[in-house]
Write a protein that holds these residues in place. Structure first.
Motif, PDB file in Angstrom:
ATOM      1  N   VAL A 175       2.828   5.685 -16.995  1.00  0.00           N
ATOM      2  CA  VAL A 175       3.393   5.403 -15.672  1.00  0.00           C
ATOM      3  C   VAL A 175       4.160   4.099 -15.821  1.00  0.00           C
ATOM      4  CG1 VAL A 175       2.928   4.991 -13.236  1.00  0.00           C
ATOM      5  CG2 VAL A 175       1.469   6.573 -14.529  1.00  0.00           C
ATOM      6  N   SER A 187      12.027   7.893 -18.131  1.00  0.00           N
ATOM      7  CA  SER A 187      11.119   8.776 -18.866  1.00  0.00           C
ATOM      8  C   SER A 187      11.753   9.377 -20.117  1.00  0.00           C
ATOM      9  CB  SER A 187      10.590   9.888 -17.952  1.00  0.00           C
ATOM     10  OG  SER A 187      11.638  10.603 -17.352  1.00  0.00           O
ATOM     11  N   LEU A 201       5.726   9.495 -16.489  1.00  0.00           N
ATOM     12  CA  LEU A 201       6.276   9.409 -15.144  1.00  0.00           C
ATOM     13  C   LEU A 201       7.053   8.111 -15.054  1.00  0.00           C
ATOM     14  CD1 LEU A 201       3.077  10.618 -13.252  1.00  0.00           C
ATOM     15  CD2 LEU A 201       5.091  11.971 -13.871  1.00  0.00           C
ATOM     16  N   SER A 248      12.376   7.920 -10.770  1.00  0.00           N
ATOM     17  CA  SER A 248      12.010   8.598  -9.521  1.00  0.00           C
ATOM     18  C   SER A 248      12.125   7.671  -8.319  1.00  0.00           C
ATOM     19  CB  SER A 248      10.574   9.128  -9.607  1.00  0.00           C
ATOM     20  OG  SER A 248       9.653   8.047  -9.677  1.00  0.00           O
ATOM     21  N   THR A 277       9.959   5.909  -7.056  1.00  0.00           N
ATOM     22  CA  THR A 277       8.706   5.866  -6.299  1.00  0.00           C
ATOM     23  C   THR A 277       7.833   4.767  -6.888  1.00  0.00           C
ATOM     24  OG1 THR A 277       7.696   7.524  -7.746  1.00  0.00           O
ATOM     25  CG2 THR A 277       8.795   8.332  -5.759  1.00  0.00           C
ATOM     26  N   LYS A 302       4.512   2.924  -8.528  1.00  0.00           N
ATOM     27  CA  LYS A 302       3.564   3.360  -9.549  1.00  0.00           C
ATOM     28  C   LYS A 302       2.320   3.964  -8.894  1.00  0.00           C
ATOM     29  CE  LYS A 302       4.825   0.543 -13.533  1.00  0.00           C
ATOM     30  NZ  LYS A 302       4.380  -0.444 -14.546  1.00  0.00           N
ATOM     31  N   GLU A 338       2.224   5.787  -6.230  1.00  0.00           N
ATOM     32  CA  GLU A 338       2.552   7.174  -5.911  1.00  0.00           C
ATOM     33  C   GLU A 338       2.516   8.049  -7.157  1.00  0.00           C
ATOM     34  OE1 GLU A 338       5.809   7.698  -2.767  1.00  0.00           O
ATOM     35  OE2 GLU A 338       6.086   5.615  -3.412  1.00  0.00           O
ATOM     36  N   ARG A 339       2.995   7.510  -8.273  1.00  0.00           N
ATOM     37  CA  ARG A 339       3.016   8.308  -9.504  1.00  0.00           C
ATOM     38  C   ARG A 339       1.621   8.458 -10.093  1.00  0.00           C
ATOM     39  NH1 ARG A 339       7.025   5.103 -12.694  1.00  0.00           N
ATOM     40  NH2 ARG A 339       7.313   3.799 -10.847  1.00  0.00           N
ATOM     41  N   GLN A 395       0.228  11.172  -8.150  1.00  0.00           N
ATOM     42  CA  GLN A 395       0.823  12.414  -8.635  1.00  0.00           C
ATOM     43  C   GLN A 395       0.088  12.916  -9.870  1.00  0.00           C
ATOM     44  OE1 GLN A 395       4.995  11.993  -9.609  1.00  0.00           O
ATOM     45  NE2 GLN A 395       5.142  14.049 -10.458  1.00  0.00           N
TER      46      GLN A 395
END
Length: 212
Positions: free
Chosen positions: A102, A107, A127, A131, A133, A135, A137-138, A141
């Motif tokens: 992450v 990536s 990840l 994105s 977003t 970390k 959130e990832r 995910q």
């Protein structure tokens, strides 16, 4: 267990390369000033966006600043290697755990490095920051993808923000003191553990969580 690793400063010794990428992006935008090594030593949020704000990139140009860095990561053939001992630690941990990266880095560039260093077989997913977003959130995910409980998950990072993001995601946290920020800086976020070296990380997971 699910082990979420930051990339830069934890797996790859990329400080010099990232300083060069940041400064090249800054030069292309013709805003702000060059970033220095000491700027990152205590930075509260270790993201390219936060670095851009620190060095004076205008708010409306931050996304462009970050995008240029990602483009440079894909274009530039940097040869930074992994930290001493990381390869063996990842290999051993991957035998009984799921390893995910992450990272703020892109990536595709992460996978290119992993393949070059022959680490790709140890990592299940990467990840990246493209994105846009957080970390946290990832990490969530990854929890959903692999169906692993938060209390069986660690975020392992070398910056204060890595520790905060792990806590926000509700997982356990480990500070990697061999990276961008020193142990005394990481300690400000009260991680569950601070590892002095990759081997120390392995021993902690072995002794404290009984993952093997």
């Amino acid at each position: 267990m699910l082990l979420c690793f930051d990339f830069d400063g934890v797996i790859v010794d990329s400080l010099r390369d990232n300083l060069d990428l940041i400064n090249e992006s800054q030069r292309r935008l013709k805003q702000g000033r060059a970033v220095r090594r000491e700027d990152l030593a205590t930075l509260s949020s270790m993201t390219f966006q936060a670095v851009g704000q620190l060095i004076g990139i205008e708010r409306e140009k931050i996304e462009e600043f970050t995008r240029v860095i990602y483009d440079l990561q894909k274009e530039t053939d940097h040869q930074a290697g992994c930290f001493y001992g990381v390869r063996e630690v990842l290999q051993e941990l991957s035998q009984k755990n799921t390893l995910v990266i992450v990272s703020a880095s892109e990536s595709e560039s992460i996978w290119e490095f992993l393949r070059r260093e022959k680490l790709n077989n140890f990592i299940t997913e990467a990840l990246g920051g493209e994105s846009y977003t957080s970390k946290a959130e990832r990490i969530r995910q990854a929890l959903q993808i692999f169906q692993i409980a938060a209390n069986e998950t660690y975020m392992i990072g070398d910056s204060r923000s890595d520790i905060r993001e792990g806590k926000t995601a509700g997982v356990r946290t480990i500070g990697a003191a061999w990276g961008y920020q020193a142990a005394e800086v990481l300690r400000l976020e009260a991680p569950d553990y601070i590892a002095a070296s990759p081997r120390d990380l392995l021993e902690f997971l072995h002794e404290s969580t009984k993952v093997f």
